[in-house]
Enzyme design. Structure first.
Site, PDB file in Angstrom:
ATOM      1  CB  SER A 130      -0.960   0.008   1.309  1.00  0.00           C
ATOM      2  OG  SER A 130      -0.080   0.292   2.324  1.00  0.00           O
ATOM      3  CE  LYS A 131      -1.533   5.626  -3.948  1.00  0.00           C
ATOM      4  NZ  LYS A 131      -2.157   7.021  -4.776  1.00  0.00           N
ATOM      5  NE  ARG A 132      -1.352   6.656   5.206  1.00  0.00           N
ATOM      6  CZ  ARG A 132      -0.559   7.848   5.063  1.00  0.00           C
ATOM      7  NH1 ARG A 132       0.482   8.123   5.800  1.00  0.00           N
ATOM      8  NH2 ARG A 132      -1.245   8.814   4.887  1.00  0.00           N
TER       9      ARG A 132
END
Ligand code: GLU
Length: 510
Positions: free
Chosen positions: A264-266
């Site tokens: 994910s982007k995180r």
């Protein structure tokens, strides 16, 4: 000659492009170039609520940095333009109307409160509410399938909220083919009647995507696995419009390094590696996310690494130039299962590219770093290139070169205490003074010659190599590290070599 192969990368500008998105773009690019086709960039910005102003620029900059530019897109070869869906708004209504006319779609006037109530009612009974064949004509839902023609017209005229929904066929089995996954059969009774058009005059993703792929003559839709569940609807839409459908290929997910869950982007911030090609500064929160470019990765190393996340050539070869990737890439060799992101492998690719780039190229990238460190680099390029050649194999990033080479530019001022304790013994100072005399007498100051003369002197005087070489290295480098000692001597030169030894004597004699 350009072929009829036309592919598109169709990101929604909702934020920076994640590396999964870059990989989708890359595979589209490789496929297009392999077949002499066209790589189109289309900005899917129909969802104005999620629109982020600088995202489109970021996407274009990222493709440019990766060296996979689009052939057609916003501001470039606008043959089938415009390429921003928000600028194509007028086009879609006509197509939605056509589906109403042919009976493939219908108006639905259910308010969000009504739909919510249906959802809750179903939940209470342990069921899931799906708007489709089994309830659309029962009368509990408000749509043009159950209302009279006049009722529908009145509602539309009075400006009542409505959407246009696709009428998924009942009791059919849809046979589909995915270029990567093979045959997929879907029971159309499991599909819901997706919204195609909204009262605000905007199409949803599904309608706009199909209409544009058709109008832009897209031959192959290559996109992430998350769109696989939409494939049935998309195929049905082509059928409804009586258009020939493009071929579909759904790429495997990019997984977290542990192998479970989508990257994910995180994850980048959490796991300590970039998940974006370029650094991204969120305009609202001012939060900065790392990028491969700013972290010092070479674009070609990054692209090589990404190419292998989901594809392999079926041979042992791992280092591929973009041209080689274009030549070898095949959808057939894209895997069905998720591809695990691997930081170590990413750095391995980077290191490999570091070694294959010429000393000249690396030096050009190193010069600004040296300048920043206050080193005078004017007319020193040749020398710096030699230094780079000596230490390059130990570097992963250009920025690593500073730690590996600082002593070439700045005389050591401190000496590694442990190394001194072990190697600067009684008698060392005397030997170093003698060495200075030898060095002064050497005329030809090349690496080979100083090595030969000093080694001869050591042997003739039966001194023992360690007794000279270790203190000499400490004097020149400040610690027991660095490349071949005589190569260092050649580069820093006679005067500086002697000055460094004298300084070490002064600091370390006891
Ligand atoms: N706009 C969609 C996205 O953001 C495109 C999906 C597709 O390629 O059809 O990924």
């Amino acid at each position: 000659m350009e072929s009829n192969i036309r592919v598109r990368f169709a990101p929604s500008p909702t934020g920076p492009l994640h590396i999964g998105g870059v990989r989708t773009a890359l595979y589209n690019y490789l496929f297009a170039k392999k077949h002499n086709g066209t790589f189109v960039l289309r900005i899917e910005d129909t969802d104005q609520n999620r629109y982020v102003a600088n995202a489109e620029k970021y996407i274009i900059d990222a493709l440019e940095w990766c060296n996979i530019p689009f052939d057609e897109g916003p501001g470039k070869n606008e043959k089938f333009g415009p390429y921003r869906q928000s600028e194509r708004k007028e086009i879609y209504k006509e197509y939605a109307d056509k589906l109403i006319e042919t009976g493939w779609a219908y108006y639905a006037f259910d308010t969000s409160e009504q739909l919510d109530a249906h959802r809750k009612g179903h939940e209470a009974e342990g069921k899931t509410f799906i708007y489709n064949w089994h309830n659309r004509e029962k009368g509990s839902l408000v749509n043009s399938l159950v209302l009279s023609k006049e009722e529908v017209e009145n509602k539309l005229k009075s400006g009542e909220h409505y959407v246009i929904r696709f009428k998924s066929p009942k009791d059919e089995t849809l046979n589909m083919t995915d270029e990567i996954r093979g045959n997929i059969n879907i029971d159309t009774n499991t599909l819901d009647d997706k919204i195609l058009f909204k009262a605000d005059g905007m199409p949803t993703y599904h309608l706009a995507n199909i209409v544009d792929d058709h109008l832009m003559k897209i031959s192959h839709v290559i996109r992430g696995e998350e769109w696989l569940p939409s494939m049935a609807l998309h195929i049905l839409l082509y059928k409804a419009f009586e258009w020939e459908a493009p071929k579909f290929a759904h790429l495997p997910l990019l997984l977290k390094p542990v192998g479970k869950g989508k990257l994910s982007k995180r994850d980048g911030d959490k796991l300590g590696f970039p998940v974006f090609p370029l650094q991204y500064i969120n305009e609202e929160s001012k939060e900065t996310s790392r990028g491969y470019k700013e972290d010092g990765y070479f674009a070609d190393a990054f692209i090589n690494m990404l190419a292998f996340l989901g594809w392999n050539p079926g041979t042992e070869q791992e280092i591929f130039s973009l041209e080689e990737l274009i030549e070898q890439f095949e959808l057939k060799r894209v895997s069905k299962s998720g591809a695990k992101f691997n930081v170590d492998k990413t750095n391995w690719f980077q290191q490999q590219y570091m070694q294959t780039k010429s000393d000249k190229e690396i030096t050009a990238l190193f010069l600004p770093i040296l300048k920043e460190k206050g080193i005078a680099v004017e007319h020193q390029e040749e020398k710096i290139q030699k230094i780079v050649a000596l230490v390059k194999e130990r570097a992963v990033f250009v920025a690593d070169l500073w730690d590996l080479t600082e002593y070439f530019f700045n005389n050591p001022i401190e000496y590694d205490a442990k190394a001194i304790k072990k190697n600067w013994k009684e008698g060392t100072t005397e030997l170093m003074n003698k060495l200075v005399t030898v060095l002064k007498s050497i005329e030809n100051y090349t690496s080979e010659n100083t090595e030969k003369e000093i080694k001869e002197w050591i042997t003739n005087n039966e001194i023992g190599f360690g007794k000279i070489m270790q203190p000499l290295r400490i004097s020149l480098v400040g610690k027991l590290a660095g490349p071949h000692l005589f190569d260092i001597i050649e580069i820093i030169g006679k005067e500086n070599t002697i000055a460094r030894i004298e300084n070490a004597i002064q600091k370390n004699e006891n």
